[in-house]
Design a protein around this motif. Sequence first.
Motif, mmCIF file in Angstrom:
data_model
loop_
_atom_site.group_PDB
_atom_site.id
_atom_site.type_symbol
_atom_site.label_atom_id
_atom_site.label_comp_id
_atom_site.label_asym_id
_atom_site.label_seq_id
_atom_site.Cartn_x
_atom_site.Cartn_y
_atom_site.Cartn_z
ATOM 1 N N TYR A 16 0.833 -1.204 0.000
ATOM 2 C CA TYR A 16 0.000 0.000 0.000
ATOM 3 C C TYR A 16 0.866 1.253 0.000
ATOM 4 O O TYR A 16 0.517 2.258 -0.613
ATOM 5 N N GLY A 17 2.015 1.192 0.685
ATOM 6 C CA GLY A 17 2.928 2.333 0.730
ATOM 7 C C GLY A 17 3.477 2.650 -0.650
ATOM 8 O O GLY A 17 3.585 3.812 -1.043
ATOM 9 N N ASP A 50 -8.066 5.243 3.432
ATOM 10 C CA ASP A 50 -7.091 5.628 4.457
ATOM 11 C C ASP A 50 -6.421 4.367 5.017
ATOM 12 O O ASP A 50 -6.882 3.247 4.809
ATOM 13 N N TRP A 51 -5.332 4.585 5.766
ATOM 14 C CA TRP A 51 -4.519 3.462 6.247
ATOM 15 C C TRP A 51 -5.313 2.514 7.131
ATOM 16 O O TRP A 51 -5.124 1.316 7.112
ATOM 17 N N GLN A 69 -5.497 0.512 -8.094
ATOM 18 C CA GLN A 69 -4.673 1.584 -7.551
ATOM 19 C C GLN A 69 -5.465 2.799 -7.073
ATOM 20 O O GLN A 69 -5.193 3.303 -5.987
ATOM 21 N N GLY A 71 3.157 5.605 -6.429
ATOM 22 C CA GLY A 71 2.152 5.519 -7.470
ATOM 23 C C GLY A 71 2.239 4.259 -8.309
ATOM 24 O O GLY A 71 1.679 4.179 -9.392
ATOM 25 N N VAL A 83 -6.939 2.226 -3.670
ATOM 26 C CA VAL A 83 -5.952 2.277 -2.591
ATOM 27 C C VAL A 83 -5.628 3.718 -2.262
ATOM 28 O O VAL A 83 -5.555 4.125 -1.098
ATOM 29 N N GLU A 84 -5.440 4.516 -3.314
ATOM 30 C CA GLU A 84 -5.082 5.916 -3.083
ATOM 31 C C GLU A 84 -6.198 6.650 -2.349
ATOM 32 O O GLU A 84 -5.934 7.557 -1.553
ATOM 33 N N LYS A 132 0.799 4.452 -2.574
ATOM 34 C CA LYS A 132 0.553 5.806 -2.080
ATOM 35 C C LYS A 132 1.758 6.720 -2.307
ATOM 36 O O LYS A 132 1.602 7.892 -2.643
#
Lengths: 398, 269
Positions: A94-95, A179-180, A172, A101, A175-176, A98
């Motif tokens: 996920y990082g 939130d975490w 994608q 990209g 995910v963007e 974010k």
Amino acid sequence: MSAPPTDRRPPGWPGALARSLYPLVLGFGFAFLMQMVVAVSLGDYYSKILNAIGIAIILGVSLGIVNGYAGQFSLGHAGFMAVGGYTAAAIVYYGSIKLFGTKAIYGGALGPGELLLCAGCLAGGLLAALTGWLVGLPSLRLRGDYLAIVTLGFGEIIRVLIKQSDDVILSQPQVEAADWWTLLDNLGGGFGFIGGPRYIDAKNPFWVWVFVVLACLVAYRLKYSNRGRQLLAVRENEIAAEAMGIRTTKAKVSAFMTSAFFAGIGGGLYAHELGNSLRPSDLGFQKSIDIVIIVVLGGMGSISGAVLAAIAVTLLPELFREFKDYRMIVYAMALIIVMVLRPQGLLGLKELWEVDWRGVGRDLVTAPGRFMRWLISAPGRVRAAWKAAADRRAEDRS
Amino acid sequence: MTAPSAPALAARGLSKAFGGLKAVSELSFELPAGGLHGLIGPNGAGKTTIFNLLTGVYRPDAGQVVVGGVDLTGRKPSDIARAGLVRTFQNIRLFGDLSVLDNVRIAAGVRARCGLWRSLLRTPLYWREEAELRDRARELLEVLGIGHRADEIAKSLPYGDQRRLEIARALATQPKVLLLDEPVAGMNTGEKKAMRGLISSLREQFGVSILLIEHDMGLVMDICEHITVIDHGVTIARGAPTAIQSDPAVIEAYLGVPDEPAPVAGELG
């Protein structure tokens, strides 16, 4: 166990700093060598095995701190591995989306992608250590079998919890947008955490060996320090250790946390190796047992023993591949034979350079005879144990 | 700071019962700083239970344990040991698979300042303390006469040396009070004689007060200044060795009353 060779006079700041750092420098050099020379010259098949060995070393050496030094029988190492693995996988996958990209590998050697991997592994380790603290604080007051059962249960709880999580978000933009906190529940459930970038493969083993060096160094320095010796004292005689002023519960909990930290890192590396699937079913009870075998086989409290055992345990099933399905039987036989002939493990408490090789030689020479005697006397011993149990039952009734 | 007149160790009305059995009742004594007192009694009188109460292994039902003026009742054994009350064990409890040196070094390390992080980073303090601990451990082993065995495995030592190692290990924690649980049990005459000299010399050399449990009357009468006699958990006599030897209650506890009638058969079983 004798002290490591030391000078008569303790070193001052410059000397201590040099001594403190040179193993790290050597270690990074070693990891670099593995990446640039060994992985290239060995070819993909053997490099892949080498990676598995490296991760097994991290897990074995870290479990050795709890099972070996402190003598606390933990069966939950795969649970810590899962905590670290999933934390690292979530942070990296996920990082990446974010921050960079993309969910593919980003940046080259020591580039931002690899640094994210490193950070993810460390975060996984820290979370695993925190979990270790939570589990250890109540359960390390227990002894022997009871502790084993609690840690076993812990591993299963982690596995089941992860299994309940939702699927990994593959798109994608989603995910963007998320939130975490939401993303933490999207760990892939029973299917496993799929789709993350695989920074470690047969050609890129660098980070595995960096953490192998770190784990071994920490385990070594712990063993030859006051704190490490206190752990050994707890293992040898807990009542006496407490009576001499050692805070045994605190010592055990800190051992548990250190061990969990490196298990978490091992899990993080495992999660990012090409060809591994990070599935709850792969990080269950069986995995914990595999790691315990490394510790017991190598010798309770021996770092180099755990390294040797990790190599053997990873390599043997590969070598026996020709036996097809029978290979696990051969592997199990090999384990039983070692346990019968050298119950203290390959090296016991000692390190490679401290071992009395004559003793090992004697064990080897007398091995066939002793094994035959063990086999012949086995029915008798079973009968005796059976009779003793019957006697106890009879006594209980009366 | 504690008052200089405070006894090194004081028990005030200590009691402990296991179910219906009163193992120790209303035990009180004071061990002055630098004193060497004895605690005797027939088998099963409750002597080791008293040690367990004093060192925090058991929590007393009533009463106080005071070390150097500080009340330590109900504290954990490790805290009590750190406060300066350290024991040896009747059934030897060494760190068996470790070296003799390590056994002593571990106990000495209880007061070390070097924590986990400094040990892992190996700061100068680590090296200094490692050297200090090693030297102090070797010194103690020399004093106890087992210096030549420093590198052997503890459980491989002969019995008498294991007892010496237990004392060395206890002394390594820098105690104020040393509790010795049957230090000469199972020793031969020669070993006993050597141990007797050693125990008396420990006081001056390390400035510890000693409380001794022992079955060997010769030894107790010889070196203790004051003796407390326990039977069935009750203090039956206390005083100087000579007074104890002629005390009728003590003689009765050990030998029985001479004209006691034989028990009636019906009372047995």
